[in-house]
Motif scaffolding. Structure first.
Motif, PDB file in Angstrom:
ATOM      1  N   ASP A 159       1.635   1.858  -3.561  1.00 32.57           N
ATOM      2  CA  ASP A 159       0.520   1.808  -4.505  1.00 32.57           C
ATOM      3  C   ASP A 159       0.967   1.043  -5.749  1.00 32.57           C
ATOM      4  O   ASP A 159       0.716   1.433  -6.890  1.00 32.57           O
ATOM      5  CB  ASP A 159       0.015   3.195  -4.881  1.00 32.57           C
ATOM      6  N   GLN A 204     -10.252  -5.686   3.830  1.00 33.78           N
ATOM      7  CA  GLN A 204     -10.554  -4.680   4.838  1.00 33.78           C
ATOM      8  C   GLN A 204     -10.587  -5.407   6.168  1.00 33.78           C
ATOM      9  O   GLN A 204     -10.455  -6.636   6.198  1.00 33.78           O
ATOM     10  CB  GLN A 204     -11.887  -3.993   4.533  1.00 33.78           C
ATOM     11  N   SER A 236       0.808  -1.218   0.000  1.00 34.84           N
ATOM     12  CA  SER A 236       0.000   0.000   0.000  1.00 34.84           C
ATOM     13  C   SER A 236       0.843   1.271   0.000  1.00 34.84           C
ATOM     14  O   SER A 236       0.441   2.290  -0.570  1.00 34.84           O
ATOM     15  CB  SER A 236      -0.963  -0.001   1.194  1.00 34.84           C
ATOM     16  N   LYS A 247      -3.718  -4.654   6.344  1.00 33.71           N
ATOM     17  CA  LYS A 247      -3.446  -3.281   5.933  1.00 33.71           C
ATOM     18  C   LYS A 247      -2.664  -3.171   4.633  1.00 33.71           C
ATOM     19  O   LYS A 247      -2.049  -2.130   4.358  1.00 33.71           O
ATOM     20  CB  LYS A 247      -2.734  -2.509   7.055  1.00 33.71           C
ATOM     21  N   GLY A 248      -2.666  -4.221   3.821  1.00 31.91           N
ATOM     22  CA  GLY A 248      -2.041  -4.112   2.516  1.00 31.91           C
ATOM     23  C   GLY A 248      -0.535  -4.135   2.537  1.00 31.91           C
ATOM     24  O   GLY A 248       0.118  -3.401   1.778  1.00 31.91           O
ATOM     25  N   ASP A 303      -5.828  -5.382  -4.650  1.00 33.44           N
ATOM     26  CA  ASP A 303      -5.457  -3.998  -4.382  1.00 33.44           C
ATOM     27  C   ASP A 303      -6.454  -3.433  -3.379  1.00 33.44           C
ATOM     28  O   ASP A 303      -7.579  -3.088  -3.729  1.00 33.44           O
ATOM     29  CB  ASP A 303      -5.492  -3.228  -5.709  1.00 33.44           C
ATOM     30  N   SER A 304      -6.053  -3.367  -2.112  1.00 32.68           N
ATOM     31  CA  SER A 304      -6.979  -2.964  -1.052  1.00 32.68           C
ATOM     32  C   SER A 304      -7.238  -1.466  -1.026  1.00 32.68           C
ATOM     33  O   SER A 304      -8.171  -1.016  -0.370  1.00 32.68           O
ATOM     34  CB  SER A 304      -6.435  -3.416   0.312  1.00 32.68           C
ATOM     35  N   THR A 305      -6.437  -0.687  -1.723  1.00 32.26           N
ATOM     36  CA  THR A 305      -6.658   0.759  -1.767  1.00 32.26           C
ATOM     37  C   THR A 305      -7.795   1.110  -2.718  1.00 32.26           C
ATOM     38  O   THR A 305      -8.701   1.879  -2.380  1.00 32.26           O
ATOM     39  CB  THR A 305      -5.376   1.499  -2.193  1.00 32.26           C
TER      40      THR A 305
END
Length: 314
Positions: free
Chosen positions: A31, A161, A28, A67-68, A201-203
């Motif tokens: 990115d 999440q 994250s 938390k990625g 891609d958790s964002t």
């Protein structure tokens, strides 16, 4: 099938001839994605740009983390180490499982991924191609399971999440979002194209993959509607002065039911005016993709025809 929104022209492939990707993790703070092959660590961007920055140690195997961020299991120490947030590589100075050794049989590999939630002290292991076991990270006790019945190991388990993880199947392209904390179960199923390595891609809530053709592909994290059936009365005969059940079904590209989508209902004049009324003018599709309503026939003896229309709100 999850909608494909991008396919690269660039090829993200290892430098060495015969080398191949084994793992892919979303980072994250970048990115971007950390790709690991037999001989290299590389940063890979969504457009297919690849930057090699190191060579992996044979003792470290990556796995998903909250938390990625990636984490790394060491096959000699049986410990899991977090990644440095800047470079994504193992931080040997911090241990995420100090009180429990994760043995070789429970550790990750390139066929079957693992996941660690050190915040909630949870470790996810795949004993079969149809089940995930949930372990207490503090004492190594098995505390639950997720029966997903994918029929294939998840080569990637990635954070979505809090309390949710995404599993991705390499051969079939099946993807699943699962709850592992509050009520362990499968929440959402979907599919992307078969791949070499993939991650979540958790964002931006996307699935990302590198295919066997070395192209990068980006897919929507949610399934998008592809088909909406015409409204059907059940039973087929419509009566006045009563509620007549009518329903539609919403499906995806592969015919899979889509739940939780808002459907708007309306009556349309086809020459005889609006006859009767609807019980509701909006509701959500259920777990099987259905949304139902009641058409209430006229109470004044009027006759004629009107049309029931249903639309999905995108």
């Amino acid at each position: 099938m999850n909608e494909k929104v991008f396919e690269s022209a660039k090829l993200a492939q290892p430098v060495a001839t015969g080398d191949y990707w084994q793992h892919l993790c979303y980072v994250s703070t970048w990115d971007a994605f950390l790709a690991q092959s037999v001989h290299e660590w590389s940063k890979v961007f969504r457009d297919g740009t690849k930057v090699k920055f190191g060579k992996p140690s044979g003792s470290y195997t990556p796995l998903g983390r909250v938390k990625g961020f990636p984490a790394y299991w060491n096959q000699w120490t049986f410990k899991v180490y977090p990644a440095f947030e800047i470079n994504g590589l193992p931080n040997p100075n911090e241990v995420l499982n100090p009180n429990w050794d994760i043995s070789y049989s429970l550790g990750p590999n390139s066929v079957s991924s693992r996941f660690i939630d050190d915040i909630n002290q949870v470790y996810l292991h795949q004993p079969t191609a149809n089940r995930i076991d949930i372990y207490n990270l503090g004492n190594g006790q098995r505390v639950g399971e997720i029966a997903h019945n994918a029929g294939e190991y998840f080569t990637s388990l990635a954070w979505v999440q809090p309390g949710q993880v995404a599993g991705l199947c390499k051969t079939s392209g099946k993807v699943m979002v699962m709850d592992y904390l509050s009520s362990p179960r499968v929440l959402v199923t979907g599919r992307i194209d078969p791949f070499k390595v993939a991650a979540y891609d958790s964002t931006f809530k996307l699935f990302f993959s590198i295919g066997t053709d070395h192209k990068t592909r980006v897919y929507c994290g949610e399934l998008w509607p592809n088909g909406l059936s015409v409204p059907v009365f059940e039973p087929a005969i419509v009566y006045g002065l009563k509620g007549n059940r009518v329903r539609i079904r919403l499906t995806g590209q592969d015919g899979e039911p889509l739940s939780g989508w808002w459907v708007n209902w309306e009556l349309e004049d086809v020459g005889s005016g609006i006859i009767g009324s609807l019980d509701k003018y909006g509701n959500l599709t259920d777990a099987d993709g259905y949304a139902s309503n009641l058409y209430i026939g006229p109470n004044d003896g009027s006759t004629g025809q009107c049309k029931i229309k249903a639309r999905v709100v995108l």
